[in-house]
Design a protein around this motif. Structure first.
Motif, PDB file in Angstrom:
ATOM      1  N   TYR A 139      44.802   2.636  26.737  1.00 40.19           N
ATOM      2  CA  TYR A 139      43.784   3.446  27.399  1.00 40.19           C
ATOM      3  C   TYR A 139      43.116   2.583  28.465  1.00 40.19           C
ATOM      4  O   TYR A 139      42.461   1.587  28.126  1.00 40.19           O
ATOM      5  N   ASN A 140      43.301   2.940  29.713  1.00 44.19           N
ATOM      6  CA  ASN A 140      42.712   2.171  30.810  1.00 44.19           C
ATOM      7  C   ASN A 140      41.300   2.693  31.069  1.00 44.19           C
ATOM      8  O   ASN A 140      41.101   3.705  31.726  1.00 44.19           O
ATOM      9  N   LEU A 141      40.319   1.998  30.503  1.00 40.72           N
ATOM     10  CA  LEU A 141      38.928   2.440  30.569  1.00 40.72           C
ATOM     11  C   LEU A 141      38.130   1.480  31.444  1.00 40.72           C
ATOM     12  O   LEU A 141      38.224   0.261  31.271  1.00 40.72           O
ATOM     13  N   LYS A 142      37.328   2.039  32.344  1.00 39.81           N
ATOM     14  CA  LYS A 142      36.558   1.194  33.263  1.00 39.81           C
ATOM     15  C   LYS A 142      35.176   0.841  32.717  1.00 39.81           C
ATOM     16  O   LYS A 142      34.687  -0.268  32.912  1.00 39.81           O
ATOM     17  N   ASP A 143      34.530   1.828  32.045  1.00 40.41           N
ATOM     18  CA  ASP A 143      33.174   1.583  31.564  1.00 40.41           C
ATOM     19  C   ASP A 143      32.916   2.430  30.321  1.00 40.41           C
ATOM     20  O   ASP A 143      33.820   3.101  29.796  1.00 40.41           O
ATOM     21  N   LYS A 144      31.666   2.446  29.872  1.00 39.07           N
ATOM     22  CA  LYS A 144      31.304   3.170  28.645  1.00 39.07           C
ATOM     23  C   LYS A 144      31.411   4.687  28.836  1.00 39.07           C
ATOM     24  O   LYS A 144      31.725   5.409  27.881  1.00 39.07           O
ATOM     25  N   LYS A 145      31.197   5.176  30.061  1.00 40.75           N
ATOM     26  CA  LYS A 145      31.320   6.613  30.314  1.00 40.75           C
ATOM     27  C   LYS A 145      32.763   7.075  30.146  1.00 40.75           C
ATOM     28  O   LYS A 145      33.020   8.160  29.615  1.00 40.75           O
ATOM     29  N   ALA A 146      33.691   6.245  30.590  1.00 39.95           N
ATOM     30  CA  ALA A 146      35.114   6.583  30.431  1.00 39.95           C
ATOM     31  C   ALA A 146      35.493   6.613  28.959  1.00 39.95           C
ATOM     32  O   ALA A 146      36.278   7.469  28.515  1.00 39.95           O
ATOM     33  N   LEU A 147      34.931   5.695  28.163  1.00 42.18           N
ATOM     34  CA  LEU A 147      35.195   5.687  26.719  1.00 42.18           C
ATOM     35  C   LEU A 147      34.648   6.943  26.059  1.00 42.18           C
ATOM     36  O   LEU A 147      35.316   7.565  25.218  1.00 42.18           O
ATOM     37  N   LEU A 148      33.436   7.350  26.447  1.00 44.71           N
ATOM     38  CA  LEU A 148      32.833   8.548  25.860  1.00 44.71           C
ATOM     39  C   LEU A 148      33.631   9.798  26.225  1.00 44.71           C
ATOM     40  O   LEU A 148      33.811  10.701  25.393  1.00 44.71           O
ATOM     41  N   ARG A 149      34.117   9.863  27.458  1.00 41.42           N
ATOM     42  CA  ARG A 149      34.951  11.011  27.872  1.00 41.42           C
ATOM     43  C   ARG A 149      36.251  11.051  27.067  1.00 41.42           C
ATOM     44  O   ARG A 149      36.715  12.131  26.677  1.00 41.42           O
ATOM     45  N   LEU A 150      36.828   9.880  26.810  1.00 40.30           N
ATOM     46  CA  LEU A 150      38.073   9.826  26.030  1.00 40.30           C
ATOM     47  C   LEU A 150      37.849  10.327  24.601  1.00 40.30           C
ATOM     48  O   LEU A 150      38.630  11.135  24.082  1.00 40.30           O
ATOM     49  N   LEU A 151      36.767   9.878  23.967  1.00 35.09           N
ATOM     50  CA  LEU A 151      36.475  10.307  22.597  1.00 35.09           C
ATOM     51  C   LEU A 151      36.148  11.796  22.541  1.00 35.09           C
ATOM     52  O   LEU A 151      36.549  12.499  21.594  1.00 35.09           O
TER      53      LEU A 151
END
Length: 288
Positions: A139-151
């Motif tokens: 999972y290529n995540l840039k920041d915490k917002k990208a992680l929250l969107r993924l979850l």
């Protein structure tokens, strides 16, 4: 014999028995000393190898010319690309830049060609773009917002959670980002001690009436299978959802081909009467 000579012989025997004799063994002493000399360099080599292992680095030159050397170089490069990605250095590097930063400048042209054409190009954790290389996480995540969107996406699609290892692999400074999200994430530990992250959807949090909870808990379903539960729901006038779960496919029975029996062979008898017997299957032949 002269009695004086006999007396002298007896005295000689007594003196010989009274004085102890010591044998000198020179050969075993030399072999033991040579063993000691040989053991010294072995100890020195073991000490050197221990020093290499304690330093956390392995001597790639000692493995040169073997497959262990090549794959040792590959493992070191992939681990380095992963660490720099986790630091936030996600830009691509050329092979020479990678070898320079990993201090692998002494490898030959064959190893370089193998890395470019096979090892790095076919590695699932390495991304190749215009002859340059970068780490490729799940999972290529840039920041915490990208992680929250993924979850959130996993939660809406019913895909469950995401492994913490995969998040740490693809999100730079993952620990800081997860801490900043706080109670928006739920942690669940699996039996194998691996942690999974779930999206904490606060819209689904509501208070259930105590009377409904008592009714729910009053119905025992521990000893009931799915068929009995479905039968009970039908008696109560409640239809169960049949099409949501995976459908059980009935085993397909293979039909026998009708023409398969044509090729059967039967035993023939009375070979010795071949020229005597006549065939009456078409009727009685006319008399000649």
């Amino acid at each position: 014999m002269d009695p004086a000579l006999i007396r002298e012989r007896e005295l000689f025997k007594k003196r010989a028995l009274s004085t102890p004799a010591v044998e000198k063994r020179s050969a075993p002493a030399e072999s033991s000393s040579s063993k000691k000399k040989k053991s010294k360099p072995d100890k020195e080599g073991a000490a050197a190898s221990k020093q290499d292992s304690t330093n956390g680095s392995f001597n790639l030159k000692a493995l040169s010319g073997s497959s262990g050397y090549k794959f040792g170089v590959l493992a070191k490069i992939v681990n380095y690309m992963k660490t720099r990605h986790q630091r936030g250095d996600t830009h691509h590097l050329t092979l020479d830049e990678i070898l320079d930063e990993t201090k692998l400048l002494d490898i030959g042209m064959k190893q370089k060609q193998w890395l470019m054409s096979e090892a790095l190009a076919n590695n699932p954790k390495i991304e190749v773009r215009d002859g340059k290389y970068a780490f490729k996480p799940k999972y290529n995540l840039k920041d915490k917002k990208a992680l929250l969107r993924l979850l959130d996406k996993h939660d809406q699609l019913g895909l469950g959670g995401v492994l913490l290892d995969d998040v740490e692999e693809g999100l730079p400074n993952a620990a800081k980002a997860i801490k900043a999200l706080g109670d928006q994430i739920i942690f669940v530990t699996r039996p194998d001690k691996k942690k999974i992250l779930f999206y904490n959807d606060k819209h689904c949090q509501f208070i259930v009436d105590e009377e409904f909870q008592k009714l729910w808990r009053s119905i025992p379903v521990d000893s009931m299978d799915e068929e009995k539960i479905e039968e009970y729901l039908k008696k109560q006038g409640i239809s169960s959802m049949q099409e949501t779960g995976p459908k059980k496919m009935a085993p397909v029975q293979k039909r026998k081909k009708p023409g398969s029996q044509k090729g059967r062979r039967f035993k023939t008898h009375n070979h010795h009467m071949a020229g005597v017997l006549e065939d009456y299957s078409d009727g009685v032949p006319a008399k000649k």
